[in-house]
Enzyme design. Structure first.
Site, mmCIF file in Angstrom:
data_model
loop_
_atom_site.group_PDB
_atom_site.id
_atom_site.type_symbol
_atom_site.label_atom_id
_atom_site.label_comp_id
_atom_site.label_asym_id
_atom_site.label_seq_id
_atom_site.Cartn_x
_atom_site.Cartn_y
_atom_site.Cartn_z
ATOM 1 N N ARG A 1 0.840 -1.212 0.000
ATOM 2 C CA ARG A 1 0.000 0.000 0.000
ATOM 3 C C ARG A 1 0.869 1.253 0.000
ATOM 4 O O ARG A 1 1.371 1.678 1.045
ATOM 5 C CB ARG A 1 -0.898 -0.012 1.238
ATOM 6 C CG ARG A 1 -1.744 1.219 1.418
ATOM 7 C CD ARG A 1 -2.867 1.357 0.436
ATOM 8 N NE ARG A 1 -3.867 0.331 0.604
ATOM 9 C CZ ARG A 1 -4.749 -0.013 -0.359
ATOM 10 N NH1 ARG A 1 -4.731 0.604 -1.526
ATOM 11 N NH2 ARG A 1 -5.625 -0.970 -0.137
ATOM 12 N N GLN B 1 -8.204 -7.373 -8.034
ATOM 13 C CA GLN B 1 -8.238 -5.975 -8.475
ATOM 14 C C GLN B 1 -6.860 -5.564 -9.020
ATOM 15 O O GLN B 1 -5.827 -5.963 -8.500
ATOM 16 C CB GLN B 1 -8.623 -5.129 -7.250
ATOM 17 C CG GLN B 1 -8.278 -3.684 -7.296
ATOM 18 C CD GLN B 1 -9.492 -2.774 -7.111
ATOM 19 O OE1 GLN B 1 -10.571 -3.072 -7.601
ATOM 20 N NE2 GLN B 1 -9.298 -1.668 -6.433
ATOM 21 N N ARG C 1 1.269 -6.605 -10.014
ATOM 22 C CA ARG C 1 1.743 -6.034 -8.739
ATOM 23 C C ARG C 1 1.994 -7.099 -7.673
ATOM 24 O O ARG C 1 2.533 -6.790 -6.613
ATOM 25 C CB ARG C 1 0.777 -4.965 -8.221
ATOM 26 C CG ARG C 1 -0.598 -5.457 -7.812
ATOM 27 C CD ARG C 1 -1.423 -4.325 -7.211
ATOM 28 N NE ARG C 1 -2.785 -4.723 -6.885
ATOM 29 C CZ ARG C 1 -3.627 -4.011 -6.146
ATOM 30 N NH1 ARG C 1 -3.235 -2.863 -5.630
ATOM 31 N NH2 ARG C 1 -4.847 -4.412 -5.922
ATOM 32 N N HIS D 1 0.521 3.547 -10.552
ATOM 33 C CA HIS D 1 -0.424 4.003 -9.512
ATOM 34 C C HIS D 1 0.345 4.761 -8.420
ATOM 35 O O HIS D 1 0.474 4.308 -7.288
ATOM 36 C CB HIS D 1 -1.070 2.744 -8.948
ATOM 37 C CG HIS D 1 -2.244 2.918 -8.047
ATOM 38 N ND1 HIS D 1 -2.249 3.746 -6.951
ATOM 39 C CD2 HIS D 1 -3.464 2.335 -8.069
ATOM 40 C CE1 HIS D 1 -3.425 3.650 -6.342
ATOM 41 N NE2 HIS D 1 -4.172 2.806 -7.003
ATOM 42 N N ASP E 1 -12.470 9.600 -6.466
ATOM 43 C CA ASP E 1 -12.010 8.442 -7.233
ATOM 44 C C ASP E 1 -12.459 8.667 -8.675
ATOM 45 O O ASP E 1 -13.613 8.399 -9.023
ATOM 46 C CB ASP E 1 -12.616 7.152 -6.633
ATOM 47 C CG ASP E 1 -11.915 5.905 -7.145
ATOM 48 O OD1 ASP E 1 -11.062 6.030 -8.042
ATOM 49 O OD2 ASP E 1 -12.244 4.808 -6.644
ATOM 50 N N GLU F 1 -2.427 8.996 -10.845
ATOM 51 C CA GLU F 1 -1.921 7.803 -11.519
ATOM 52 C C GLU F 1 -1.946 8.019 -13.038
ATOM 53 O O GLU F 1 -2.887 8.618 -13.552
ATOM 54 C CB GLU F 1 -2.811 6.612 -11.144
ATOM 55 C CG GLU F 1 -3.084 6.521 -9.646
ATOM 56 C CD GLU F 1 -4.281 5.630 -9.308
ATOM 57 O OE1 GLU F 1 -4.567 4.682 -10.052
ATOM 58 O OE2 GLU F 1 -4.928 5.892 -8.289
#
Ligand code: BG6
Length: 298
Positions: free
Chosen positions: A73, A91, A96, A165, A210, A269
Site C-alpha cells: 500500500r 483488483q 503487482r 499508480h 475516485d 496515476e
C-alpha cells in the site's frame, strides 16, 4: 547483501545494494548523488524515492502488508494487465503481486541508475496473447518509470490496461491543488461512473475522490503548501489520469491503511484505462513513460 558501484561525472557513484526488505521480501536500495530509492522485486514496486534536500516524494502506508502475494500500500504499484476489479480475478491485475525478474542494472556515467525488471511467466498470463512486460526504473534527480509491453503474438491483438499508480506524500490534503486536468472528461467512480467534465483548472479534495480522467495526456502539477513543494508528473503514451483519495470512511475500511493517513497522501496515476484501454497489434510495443520531479514551492 551485495553492492555494485560505478563512478559518476558528479564524483558520487550511483550505487545499488541488494537487501532483504520488510517481510524478508527481496529489495534494491539505490543511491545516487541526488536521491535514494527502494524497489521491491515483488511487483517491481518502488516503495521509496527521496531527493537529498526533500521529504519523501512517495507515500507508503505505515500499515502496508509486506508479504508474498499481497499488494503493497503506497509507492508505485504497477497496475497491469487490467485496472480495477475483474470478475473472478484480483483488483488491478496480477503484475503487482508477482516477483519480477531483475534483468539488469546500470549505474550510468552521469550518476543515474537504471534497473530493468521483467514480469515472469505465470499461469494468469496464459489468458492473454503471448507478451513480455519490461519495467525500467531510472533514479536520478527525478524518478523515471517506463513500462514496455510487447505483443509477441503474430496473429492476435493484445487488449490491456496499464497504470503506474503513484501515491504521493503531501503535507495536508485539504490544502493541496492538482493542476492540469481543466476541461478533461472523467468517470466519477464515487457517483457510479457518471461521466463528468472538469470545470476548474485546479482540483481540491475535501471528500472521497475516485476519478478516471480520460483522453488527457497533459502533465500534472501537485501544489502542496503544507510541505512547500510542487510535484510534476510528466507522461508519455498515457491518455488516462486517475485521481484517488479514500477519505475517512473508506480509509477506515482498508486494513492496510491507517485511519488518518488519507490526510497526507494523494494518488495521481498515469496510464491507459477504461475508455483508453490499449489494443496492441501483433508484434508491436507499447511504452508508458512517467517522470516525476519536484521542487520547492516559490
Ligand atoms: C485506485 C482506484 O486506482 O486504486 C480505486 O481508482 C481503488 O477505486 C484504489 O480503491 C486502491 O485500490 P487497491 O486495490 O490497491 O485497494
Amino acid at each position: 547483501m551485495s553492492t555494485q558501484e560505478q563512478p559518476s561525472e558528479s564524483g558520487v557513484p550511483g550505487r545499488v545494494v541488494f537487501l532483504d526488505g520488510r517481510g524478508e521480501l527481496p529489495m534494491l536500495e539505490i543511491s545516487t548523488a541526488w536521491s535514494m530509492a527502494e524497489i521491491y522485486l515483488q511487483g517491481a514496486h518502488v516503495t521509496h524515492f527521496r531527493k537529498k534536500d526533500e521529504l519523501p516524494l512517495l507515500f507508503l502506508s505505515q500499515c502496508s502488508r509486506f508479504a508474498e502475494g499481497q499488494p503493497i500500500r503506497g509507492g508505485v504499484p504497477v497496475v497491469f494487465p487490467w485496472f480495477g476489479p475483474r470478475e473472478g480475478m484480483g483488483q488491478h491485475g496480477f503484475a503487482r503481486l508477482k516477483t519480477w525478474e531483475l534483468k539488469e542494472f546500470a549505474p550510468a556515467p552521469n550518476g543515474s541508475v537504471s534497473v530493468r525488471f521483467r514480469l515472469p511467466d505465470c499461469p494468469e498470463a496464459s489468458a492473454f496473447p503471448a507478451f513480455t512486460a519490461d519495467y525500467v526504473v531510472t533514479v536520478s534527480e527525478t524518478l523515471r518509470l517506463e513500462l514496455a509491453v510487447t505483443n509477441n503474438s503474430t496473429t492476435d491483438e493484445f487488449l490491456f490496461e496499464n497504470c503506474l499508480h503513484t501515491y504521493f506524500e503531501v503535507g495536508d490534503i485539504r490544502t493541496v491543488s492538482i493542476r492540469g486536468l481543466g476541461g478533461a472528461a472523467y468517470l466519477d467512480k464515487v457517483a457510479n461512473f457518471a461521466q463528468k467534465s472538469e470545470t476548474g483548472d485546479s482540483i481540491r479534495i475535501s471528500s472521497e475522490v475516485d476519478r478516471i480522467y480520460v483522453n488527457t495526456s497533459a502533465p500534472i502539477e501537485i501544489v502542496d503548501p503544507g510541505i512547500g513543494r510542487k510535484i510534476r508528473v510528466e507522461k508519455q503514451a498515457s491518455l488516462s489520469t486517475v485521481v484517488w483519495n479514500p477519505w475517512i470512511a473508506k480509509a477506515q475500511q482498508m486494513p492496510d491503511f491507517g485511519n488518518e493517513e488519507y490526510e497526507r497522501m494523494v494518488c495521481v496515476e498515469s496510464g491507459n484505462v477504461s475508455l483508453n484501454e490499449i489494443r496492441l497489434p501483433p508484434g508491436e510495443v507499447s511504452r508508458l513513460i512517467v517522470e516525476l520531479s519536484s521542487g520547492p514551492l516559490q
